[in-house]
Scaffold this motif. Structure first.
Motif, short mmCIF file in Angstrom:
data_model
loop_
_atom_site.label_atom_id
_atom_site.label_comp_id
_atom_site.label_asym_id
_atom_site.label_seq_id
_atom_site.Cartn_x
_atom_site.Cartn_y
_atom_site.Cartn_z
N GLU A 215 0.88 -1.18 0.00
CA GLU A 215 0.00 0.00 0.00
C GLU A 215 0.91 1.22 0.00
N TRP A 216 1.15 1.77 -1.19
CA TRP A 216 2.12 2.84 -1.34
C TRP A 216 1.50 4.18 -0.99
N GLU A 217 2.26 4.95 -0.19
CA GLU A 217 1.84 6.28 0.22
C GLU A 217 2.98 7.25 -0.10
N ALA A 218 2.64 8.40 -0.67
CA ALA A 218 3.66 9.37 -1.06
C ALA A 218 4.47 9.83 0.15
N ASP A 219 5.77 9.98 -0.07
CA ASP A 219 6.69 10.45 0.95
C ASP A 219 7.47 11.62 0.34
N SER A 220 8.25 12.30 1.12
CA SER A 220 9.03 13.40 0.58
C SER A 220 10.13 12.86 -0.34
N ASP A 221 10.52 13.66 -1.33
CA ASP A 221 11.53 13.24 -2.30
C ASP A 221 12.88 13.01 -1.62
N ASN A 222 13.67 12.12 -2.19
CA ASN A 222 15.00 11.80 -1.68
C ASN A 222 16.02 12.69 -2.39
N THR A 223 16.24 13.89 -1.85
CA THR A 223 17.13 14.85 -2.50
C THR A 223 18.59 14.43 -2.41
N GLU A 224 18.94 13.68 -1.37
CA GLU A 224 20.32 13.22 -1.25
C GLU A 224 20.68 12.25 -2.38
N ARG A 225 19.79 11.32 -2.66
CA ARG A 225 20.05 10.37 -3.76
C ARG A 225 20.01 11.09 -5.10
N ALA A 226 19.17 12.12 -5.24
CA ALA A 226 19.12 12.90 -6.47
C ALA A 226 20.46 13.61 -6.71
N ARG A 227 21.06 14.14 -5.64
CA ARG A 227 22.37 14.80 -5.78
C ARG A 227 23.46 13.80 -6.17
N ILE A 228 23.37 12.59 -5.65
CA ILE A 228 24.36 11.56 -5.98
C ILE A 228 24.25 11.20 -7.46
N VAL A 229 23.02 11.01 -7.96
CA VAL A 229 22.82 10.69 -9.38
C VAL A 229 23.30 11.85 -10.25
N LEU A 230 23.00 13.07 -9.84
CA LEU A 230 23.42 14.24 -10.61
C LEU A 230 24.94 14.36 -10.64
N GLN A 231 25.60 14.08 -9.53
CA GLN A 231 27.06 14.11 -9.49
C GLN A 231 27.65 13.06 -10.43
N TYR A 232 27.04 11.90 -10.47
CA TYR A 232 27.50 10.85 -11.37
C TYR A 232 27.33 11.28 -12.83
N MET A 233 26.20 11.93 -13.13
CA MET A 233 25.97 12.41 -14.49
C MET A 233 26.97 13.50 -14.86
N GLN A 234 27.30 14.38 -13.91
CA GLN A 234 28.28 15.42 -14.18
C GLN A 234 29.64 14.82 -14.52
N SER A 235 30.02 13.78 -13.79
CA SER A 235 31.31 13.15 -14.08
C SER A 235 31.30 12.46 -15.45
N LEU A 236 30.18 11.88 -15.84
CA LEU A 236 30.09 11.25 -17.16
C LEU A 236 30.09 12.28 -18.30
N LEU A 237 29.47 13.42 -18.06
CA LEU A 237 29.43 14.45 -19.11
C LEU A 237 30.81 15.07 -19.34
N GLY A 238 31.69 14.95 -18.36
CA GLY A 238 33.03 15.50 -18.52
C GLY A 238 33.96 14.59 -19.29
N THR A 239 33.55 13.36 -19.57
CA THR A 239 34.40 12.41 -20.27
C THR A 239 33.87 12.14 -21.67
N GLU A 240 34.73 11.68 -22.52
CA GLU A 240 34.32 11.30 -23.88
C GLU A 240 33.98 9.81 -23.90
N PHE A 241 32.98 9.45 -24.68
CA PHE A 241 32.62 8.04 -24.80
C PHE A 241 33.54 7.39 -25.81
#
Length: 149
Positions: A123-149
């Motif tokens: 029975e799922w009930e809305a909770d506040s967003d996980n901003t800490e995990r969002a910052r971790i994902v964003l940091q990972y994306m920033q590091s990937l955008l700085g590199t060439e594939f």
């Protein structure tokens, strides 16, 4: 008697004002202009490495948003288990040659009392967003955008 009813009504209204009324919390970051194909590839890699299931083929061109599947962590006892879903959106930034990349991790708690470890009874009930995990994902994306594939 009237005072008790008034106090109970006040407590119930205060308890209901918590997570259900909260608005989405986006974590923004400006990045250099890149193609939407490269941005999707970085987003897909960040989803996979962060434990979110990739369920879409790319960004939705209308909303410029990518959404993951649910990452579930079921636990015994009511209110302990949760699930999270990642949203990534991009839009043109105010600075020329830049994009504004925003990340959100939506979170819901399992309020099932009978079988909290069985997802079919959840029975799922809305909770506040996980901003800490969002910052971790964003940091990972920033590091990937700085590199060439």
């Amino acid at each position: 008697m009237l005072r008790r009813l008034t106090a109970l009504a006040l407590l119930a209204s205060l308890a209901g004002c918590g997570a259900l009324g909260s608005s989405p919390e986006w974590t923004p970051y400006e990045i250099p202009m890149v193609s939407s194909m490269r941005l999707w590839e970085v987003t897909r890699l960040a989803m996979e490495r962060s434990g979110f299931p990739v369920i879409h083929q790319g960004f939705d061109p209308k909303t410029r948003t990518a959404v993951s599947g649910w990452d579930m962590e079921l636990r015994p006892f009511k209110g302990r288990g949760f699930r999270e879903r990642l949203y990534v959106r991009y839009e043109t930034a105010e600075s020329p040659g830049k994009l504004e990349l925003s990340v959100r991790v939506e979170r819901e708690r399992n309020q099932a009392l009978a079988r909290p470890l069985d997802p079919s009874y959840a029975e799922w009930e809305a909770d506040s967003d996980n901003t800490e995990r969002a910052r971790i994902v964003l940091q990972y994306m920033q590091s990937l955008l700085g590199t060439e594939f």
